[in-house]
Scaffold this active site. Structure first.
Site, PDB file in Angstrom:
ATOM      1  N   CYS A   1       0.476  -1.122   0.100  1.00  0.00           N
ATOM      2  CA  CYS A   1      -0.158  -0.268   0.320  1.00  0.00           C
ATOM      3  C   CYS A   1       0.670   1.679   0.144  1.00  0.00           C
ATOM      4  O   CYS A   1       1.795   1.322   0.799  1.00  0.00           O
ATOM      5  CB  CYS A   1      -0.736   0.268   1.191  1.00  0.00           C
ATOM      6  SG  CYS A   1      -2.194  -1.311   1.227  1.00  0.00           S
ATOM      7  N   ASP A   2       0.249   2.568  -0.302  1.00  0.00           N
ATOM      8  CA  ASP A   2       0.987   3.794  -0.392  1.00  0.00           C
ATOM      9  C   ASP A   2      -0.127   4.948   0.049  1.00  0.00           C
ATOM     10  O   ASP A   2      -1.322   4.721  -0.113  1.00  0.00           O
ATOM     11  CB  ASP A   2       1.566   4.554  -1.349  1.00  0.00           C
ATOM     12  CG  ASP A   2       2.672   5.075  -1.419  1.00  0.00           C
ATOM     13  OD1 ASP A   2       3.555   5.057  -0.792  1.00  0.00           O
ATOM     14  OD2 ASP A   2       2.143   6.521  -1.580  1.00  0.00           O
ATOM     15  N   SER A   3      -0.512   5.861   1.098  1.00  0.00           N
ATOM     16  CA  SER A   3      -1.485   6.211   1.428  1.00  0.00           C
ATOM     17  C   SER A   3      -0.148   8.061   1.082  1.00  0.00           C
ATOM     18  O   SER A   3       0.358   8.440   1.573  1.00  0.00           O
ATOM     19  CB  SER A   3      -1.620   6.068   3.028  1.00  0.00           C
ATOM     20  OG  SER A   3      -1.825   4.973   3.132  1.00  0.00           O
TER      21      SER A   3
ATOM     22  N   GLY B   1      -3.711   3.421  -2.051  1.00  0.00           N
ATOM     23  CA  GLY B   1      -3.146   3.069  -3.207  1.00  0.00           C
ATOM     24  C   GLY B   1      -3.157   1.617  -2.866  1.00  0.00           C
ATOM     25  O   GLY B   1      -2.187   1.323  -1.585  1.00  0.00           O
TER      26      GLY B   1
END
Length: 210
Positions: free
Chosen positions: A74-76, A111
């Site tokens: 994930c990426d925030s 994501g």
């Protein structure tokens, strides 16, 4: 199936553990600064994909992708007033960030890259983005300085948490709160279903929880 979390985030790991999973952590070796996309949804999706694919390649090199597994990465990012923000990095940057955030609303985008590796070596994957609305309290200068001094905001996407010192400074969440922590459990469940894996089959030691 083995569960692998391609992230160094303690919050994501804890969220998955509380939801019944016992992930193996593999930290992706990627240059996040090399990715340049204007929008937070596009940027977080691309970074999640790059991280996930990097971890999958690492597992293959190490001979650890020869059995069925699922991989999450994930990426925030926080988007507020048209600007996209990741981790502040320093106390000074966190203070400046909170001067802009206090009393305002933003969107937290995460994501998600989910891959399913089958026993025959085939891989199915999906990339999706979740968004959650966040309203911030109108903090005083003293509160902002004290929060920055904890060291927490500079280490997290958007410069805030809801599961730590920053919890009292968020007045409203619109959408999935898990997404703000860094991984949307409902979205990941649906992505797994679309890839042919039921979430409950990944639970670890369910009998011990009863």
């Amino acid at each position: 199936m083995r569960v692998v979390l391609g992230s160094s985030s303690p919050a994501r790991l804890q969220t998955l553990r509380q939801a019944g999973l016992d992930p193996e952590v593999v930290v992706p070796d990627v240059d996040e600064q090399s990715v340049h996309l204007a929008g937070a949804p596009e940027l977080t999706a691309e970074l999640a994909r790059i991280k996930g694919e990097a971890v999958l390649q690492q597992l293959r090199r190490d001979g650890r992708a020869d059995e069925p597994l699922v991989l999450f990465s994930c990426d925030s990012m926080l988007e507020i007033e048209g600007r996209v923000h990741g981790k502040p990095g320093t106390p000074e940057a966190a203070i400046v960030r909170w001067y802009r955030m206090r009393g305002r609303q933003g969107l937290l985008f995460t994501g998600h890259y989910v891959a399913v590796v089958r026993g025959d070596g085939t891989v199915g994957h999906q990339v999706r983005v979740a968004q959650t609305g966040v309203t911030f309290a109108d903090l005083t200068d003293a509160e902002i300085a004290a929060y920055a001094a904890t060291g927490e905001p500079q280490r997290v996407a958007g410069g805030f948490t809801i599961d730590g010192f920053g919890g009292p400074f968020v007045t409203r969440i619109s959408g999935d709160p898990h997404n703000v922590v860094g991984i949307s459990l409902p979205l990941v469940r649906q992505m797994l279903l679309d890839l042919g894996v039921a979430w409950h089959t990944l639970w670890h030691n369910v009998s011990q929880a009863n």
